[in-house]
Design a protein around this motif. Structure first.
Motif, PDB file in Angstrom:
ATOM      1  N   VAL A   4       0.854  -1.184   0.005  1.00  0.00           N
ATOM      2  CA  VAL A   4      -0.045   0.051  -0.127  1.00  0.00           C
ATOM      3  C   VAL A   4       1.124   1.259   0.043  1.00  0.00           C
ATOM      4  N   SER A   5       0.733   2.008  -1.031  1.00  0.00           N
ATOM      5  CA  SER A   5       1.467   3.329  -0.991  1.00  0.00           C
ATOM      6  C   SER A   5       0.754   4.399  -1.638  1.00  0.00           C
ATOM      7  N   ASN A   6       1.522   5.147  -2.460  1.00  0.00           N
ATOM      8  CA  ASN A   6       0.694   6.162  -3.257  1.00  0.00           C
ATOM      9  C   ASN A   6      -0.406   5.675  -4.060  1.00  0.00           C
ATOM     10  N   THR A   7      -1.469   6.406  -4.460  1.00  0.00           N
ATOM     11  CA  THR A   7      -2.650   6.077  -5.162  1.00  0.00           C
ATOM     12  C   THR A   7      -2.216   6.819  -6.548  1.00  0.00           C
ATOM     13  N   PRO A   8      -2.232   6.033  -7.644  1.00  0.00           N
ATOM     14  CA  PRO A   8      -1.955   6.613  -8.920  1.00  0.00           C
ATOM     15  C   PRO A   8      -3.279   6.595  -9.520  1.00  0.00           C
ATOM     16  N   PRO A   9      -3.229   7.411 -10.598  1.00  0.00           N
ATOM     17  CA  PRO A   9      -4.680   7.674 -11.422  1.00  0.00           C
ATOM     18  C   PRO A   9      -5.006   6.458 -12.046  1.00  0.00           C
ATOM     19  N   VAL A  10      -6.495   6.387 -12.248  1.00  0.00           N
ATOM     20  CA  VAL A  10      -7.025   4.933 -12.703  1.00  0.00           C
ATOM     21  C   VAL A  10      -7.831   5.566 -14.125  1.00  0.00           C
ATOM     22  N   LEU A  11      -7.628   4.635 -14.964  1.00  0.00           N
ATOM     23  CA  LEU A  11      -8.381   4.692 -16.348  1.00  0.00           C
ATOM     24  C   LEU A  11      -9.502   3.743 -16.388  1.00  0.00           C
ATOM     25  N   ALA A  12     -10.567   4.130 -16.577  1.00  0.00           N
ATOM     26  CA  ALA A  12     -12.050   3.013 -16.545  1.00  0.00           C
ATOM     27  C   ALA A  12     -11.731   2.117 -17.904  1.00  0.00           C
ATOM     28  N   SER A  13     -11.595   2.627 -18.793  1.00  0.00           N
ATOM     29  CA  SER A  13     -11.666   1.797 -19.811  1.00  0.00           C
ATOM     30  C   SER A  13     -10.965   2.097 -21.045  1.00  0.00           C
ATOM     31  N   VAL A  14     -10.734   1.264 -22.126  1.00  0.00           N
ATOM     32  CA  VAL A  14     -10.266   1.765 -23.649  1.00  0.00           C
ATOM     33  C   VAL A  14     -11.161   0.904 -24.645  1.00  0.00           C
ATOM     34  N   ASP A  15     -11.551   1.579 -25.625  1.00  0.00           N
ATOM     35  CA  ASP A  15     -12.293   0.828 -26.631  1.00  0.00           C
ATOM     36  C   ASP A  15     -11.726   1.317 -27.935  1.00  0.00           C
ATOM     37  N   LEU A  16     -11.503   0.078 -28.852  1.00  0.00           N
ATOM     38  CA  LEU A  16     -11.026   0.235 -29.915  1.00  0.00           C
ATOM     39  C   LEU A  16     -11.936   0.409 -31.065  1.00  0.00           C
TER      40      LEU A  16
END
Length: 881
Positions: A390-402
């Motif tokens: 458990v450390s720093n909280t990085p950003p989160v990307l919900a999804s990618v659609d091609l």
């Protein structure tokens, strides 16, 4: 006086106030029937000529009809017996008596026998398109107006050739596909035959039959290949080509025409069956479907498990994230579920998909295990995530659609990102990592990827990583599979466009394929809508098409995977002109005047279209179209009548064939006319004045005489009207001479004596009226008169139109036994021919159309005048060999 009428006759009551016997009986009538040979369908209509009465009294007629000798009271005084009252073989007689009211005239009658009416028939066949397994039965509906019993005779013809089958039904074992059968039926009523009727059918092709179609395995998985097994037959013995139509849950699988279906086309729980259709090279048979098989479920799998986020903070909620979901059935990750197990510092703390900060603190070691479960509750293998501190909280990307989901060559693949968050509120950046079939595409770090980086069937993936100013978030991955591009036909044409029966029509095709695949073409030809077996890019008219038919080609491209859209072109077959016939003229060496010319066809012209040909004849006279009289022996205008041809002329015959649309080239033959020839259109304006001369004969308007005084030689003359004056041209060809011991040498006798024992010679000169003649050059024949003229007493000369001497000559001295010498001079006075004759020569000469006067010894001879005051006017005299 009272009068009534029946037809042309009248009833007259005459009162004679004078002595008895003042009235005379009427004369006999002339009778006839309108129909002289009636049948039972004809009315008997009686025609009466107007009666003759010497007293001009009105005449009444009493008409009595007899049927086979029996009087018919119901038809008294009738002029018409209706057809309904008659029957065949009956004899009807009309008996008519004229009367003037007082006296009856002689009776008249007319009799006729009712003739048989032939039967009629209508023919139909049991099938208009029978197969080789069908009997073909003829059915005849006959009728006979006489009520006679009608029998029918049958005869079957195969391709217009008579066969042994004489019954109404043709058995199926006698037929084969493509044969043309004709049934002829002739009705007969016992006396005579009616009109033959016929019907024709073509034996059609029997379609192939599918007997059994089965699939294996009976319980397939999506990873299996489903294969079809087929039993088929063709009653015509033709090889069978099979086509397959696969159905999944009742929906056609587009583009699949093989005996195997791969799992990419079906999923678990779906029912799969195939419909198989056979083609024997001519037509398709009925399709037969297999029993359906149901696809079983396959358990899912995952490639790994990740914690999200990968860096955990106290306030974070950690998700156990399985990676690389895979399911042979195509079950999607969100359609299934997972079984989770969380551990913090190696102690299990939860079984949900996520874990929040209540279960861990910063610095704790967190990981999870995930087991994939599909919608059918089938479990895959459990996998564990890595341990995360458990450390720093990085950003989160919900999804990618091609997109697009199924790119092809030429497309650009674009990423569409879902929501990105950062618990710390830091700005977020994204990085893109593209790979093709697992190989990184270096330098491609944009949200788009062009088709220059991938080819069909390759899997294109993108991994998108969100980042803040301290850490990067977890990558989000999406993949698509590039699809095949179907080939395209850019142009299609047929040549030649002015196509005829014997031509080969060829297709020209231009194609393109975005994938650069090698493209093959399949060709399907049809003529007037009928498919052909030919599959090459060209079609030979000698085998496949005829005039007037529409030739169509359908071309389908295939790049080895998929068919492109088909394209078609068409052309209508034009008429082919017939060829030239071979002709010949008979006789091959014709003689003038006597022979006619007949032009015949030795070898008929050919026509590639098989059209019926008509022929017509054209004649050329010395290369100029002949417009005179001809007759027809076989071909229209093929005969030039005798008496038309002239020696030395060249006659050419041209016979041309016509097929109803176009003329072909003419066939030619030519002959040169030999011998002596005459004109038949000779007209004399003035009569012949033969005087007292003997030995002449006028036949058919011709003046002709024959003198036997030497060996045979025939001279003939043509005479044509002129407008004022005449020309005498005299050419002689000597074919034989006889030597004699006379001092005069040898010669040819060409003379005519008024008396064969006298001394008068043949003279051709101008008259004293020569001043009215047109001026011409002349040839002139002179001869000696014999010993009565004396030596030098009577020479001959060539004169001009004013009777001036052009040239004189001395015939020479001959003994009293000599007869004559022959000299021919031209207009310049030059000697053309000199020929002397002695006693004992024997020549025969025949002259036509020529008047010869009698000379006066020592003076000018009696001559032909050219001004109309003499014997013959307006003539031209010409001589040929």
């Amino acid at each position: 006086m009272n009068m009534t009428t029946i037809g042309p006759c009248a009833i007259l009551i005459l009162v004679c106030s004078g002595a008895a016997g003042c009235n005379q009986a009427p004369g006999a009538l002339s009778l006839s029937l309108v129909t002289e040979a009636p049948t039972t369908t004809d009315d008997l209509v009686l025609q009466l000529a107007s009666p003759n009465d010497p007293d001009d009294d009105p005449v009444a007629c009493v008409v009595t009809w007899f049927l086979d000798g029996d009087a018919q009271g119901e038809h008294v005084d009738a002029l018409t017996i209706p057809a309904a009252a008659t029957a065949k073989h009956q004899t009807w007689k009309a008996y008519v008596v004229p009367s003037d009211g007082t006296l009856e005239g002689p009776a008249s009658s007319v009799e006729v026998v009712i003739l048989n009416t032939p039967p009629e028939a209508e023919l139909s066949l049991s099938s208009t398109a029978p197969l080789t397994i069908d009997d073909v039965a003829g059915s005849v509906a006959s009728s006979d107006v006489d009520g006679d019993e009608v029998s029918v005779g049958f005869r079957w013809y195969l391709n217009n050739e008579e066969t042994v089958y004489t019954e109404a039904t043709l058995p199926s074992e006698a037929t084969q596909r493509g044969q043309l059968w004709t049934l002829e039926a002739i009705p007969h009523d016992g006396e005579e035959s009616g009109v033959m009727v016929s019907a024709t059918v073509s034996i059609e092709n029997t379609a192939p039959i599918m007997e059994h179609v089965t699939l294996s395995p009976e319980e397939p998985y999506e990873s299996d290949l489903i294969e079809v097994s087929v039993d088929a037959r063709d009653d015509d013995g033709d090889p069978i080509a099979l086509t397959y139509a696969w159905y999944v849950n009742g929906e056609l699988v587009s583009g699949e025409n093989e005996s195997v279906l791969t799992g990419e086309h079906f999923d678990k729980h779906q029912e799969v069956y195939v419909e198989v259709r056979g083609n024997d090279g001519f037509i398709d048979g009925d399709a037969l479907s297999s029993a359906a098989v149901r696809v079983l479920n396959s358990p899912p799998s995952i490639m790994g498990v990740a914690l999200e986020p990968t860096e955990i903070y106290e306030a974070s909620e950690v998700n156990c994230s399985p990676q690389g979901w895979s399911d042979v059935d195509g079950d999607l990750e969100d359609e299934g579920s997972f079984e989770f197990a969380w551990e913090v510092n190696s102690v299990q703390v939860g079984t949900s998909a996520s874990l929040d900060g209540e279960s861990f603190n910063r610095g704790d070691h967190v990981h999870c295990r995930a087991t994939p479960v599909d919608s059918d509750a089938a479990e895959g293998d459990e996998l564990s995530s890595g341990v995360v501190t458990v450390s720093n909280t990085p950003p989160v990307l919900a999804s990618v659609d091609l997109s697009p989901d199924e790119p092809v060559e030429g497309d650009t693949i674009t990423t569409a990102l879902g929501t990105a968050t950062d618990d710390d509120g830091d700005p977020i950046d994204f990085s893109y990592a593209w790979s093709v079939d697992g190989t990184v595409v270096f330098g491609a770090d944009d949200p788009q990827l062009g088709s220059e980086h991938f080819d069909k069937h390759q899997v294109v993936s993108v991994a998108v990583v969100p980042s803040d100013d301290a850490d990067s978030g977890s990558p989000v991955i999406d993949s698509v599979t590039a699809q095949n591009s179907s080939p395209e036909i850019t142009s299609l044409s047929l040549s030649p466009m002015d196509l005829t029966t014997d031509d080969v029509v060829t297709s020209a095709v231009s194609i393109t394929d975005a994938d650069g695949d090698e493209v093959t073409l399949s060709f399907a030809w049809s003529v007037d809508g009928t498919p052909l077996m030919e599959t090459s890019p060209s079609l030979d008219g000698a085998d496949w098409f005829s005039k007037g038919e529409n030739v169509v080609i359908d071309v389908t491209p295939n790049d080895g995977e998929d068919d492109g859209a088909s394209s078609s072109a068409s052309v209508v077959v034009s008429n082919t002109a017939p060829g030239a016939p071979t002709v010949y003229i008979t006789p091959t060496v014709p003689e003038g005047y006597d022979d006619e010319l007949l032009c015949s066809v030795a070898v008929a012209a050919t026509d590639a279209d098989g059209d019926a040909l008509a022929y017509f004849t054209t004649w050329l006279l010395d290369d100029v179209p002949y417009t005179g009289t001809t007759s027809t022996t076989t071909v229209s205008g093929d005969t030039v009548p005798s008496g038309t041809c002239v020696g030395g002329e060249v006659w050419t015959c041209q016979i041309t064939a016509d097929d109803g649309e176009d003329d072909g080239p003419p066939g030619e033959d030519e002959v040169t006319i030999g011998g002596a020839y005459l004109q038949d259109d000779f007209t004399v304006d003035y009569g012949w004045d033969m005087g007292s001369s003997s030995g002449y004969l006028i036949q058919d308007g011709q003046l002709e005489w024959t003198l036997t005084y030497g060996t045979g030689e025939i001279m003939s003359f043509e005479i044509e009207p002129l407008s004022g004056g005449f020309v005498l041209e005299f050419d002689i060809r000597v074919e034989s001479m006889t030597e004699h011991p006379s001092s005069s040498g040898y010669g040819l006798y060409l003379g005519l004596l008024d008396d064969l024992t006298g001394s008068e010679g043949l003279h051709l000169m101008f008259s004293d009226c020569g001043s009215s003649c047109d001026e011409h050059d002349w040839r002139f024949t002179g001869m000696s008169c014999g010993d009565n003229c004396g030596y030098g007493a009577s020479g001959y000369a060539v004169f001009d139109v004013d009777y001036h001497v052009i040239s004189e000559f001395e015939p020479g001295y001959f003994s009293s036994s000599a007869r004559t010498s022959l000299y021919v001079y031209d207009s310049s006075g030059a000697l053309v021919l000199e020929h002397t004759s002695g006693t004992g020569d024997s020549y025969e000469h025949t002259f036509r159309y020529l008047y010869i006067g009698t000379s006066t010894r020592g003076t000018r001879p009696t001559s032909i005048c050219c001004d109309g005051s003499g014997i013959i006017d307006n003539l031209e005299v010409r001589a040929w060999e």
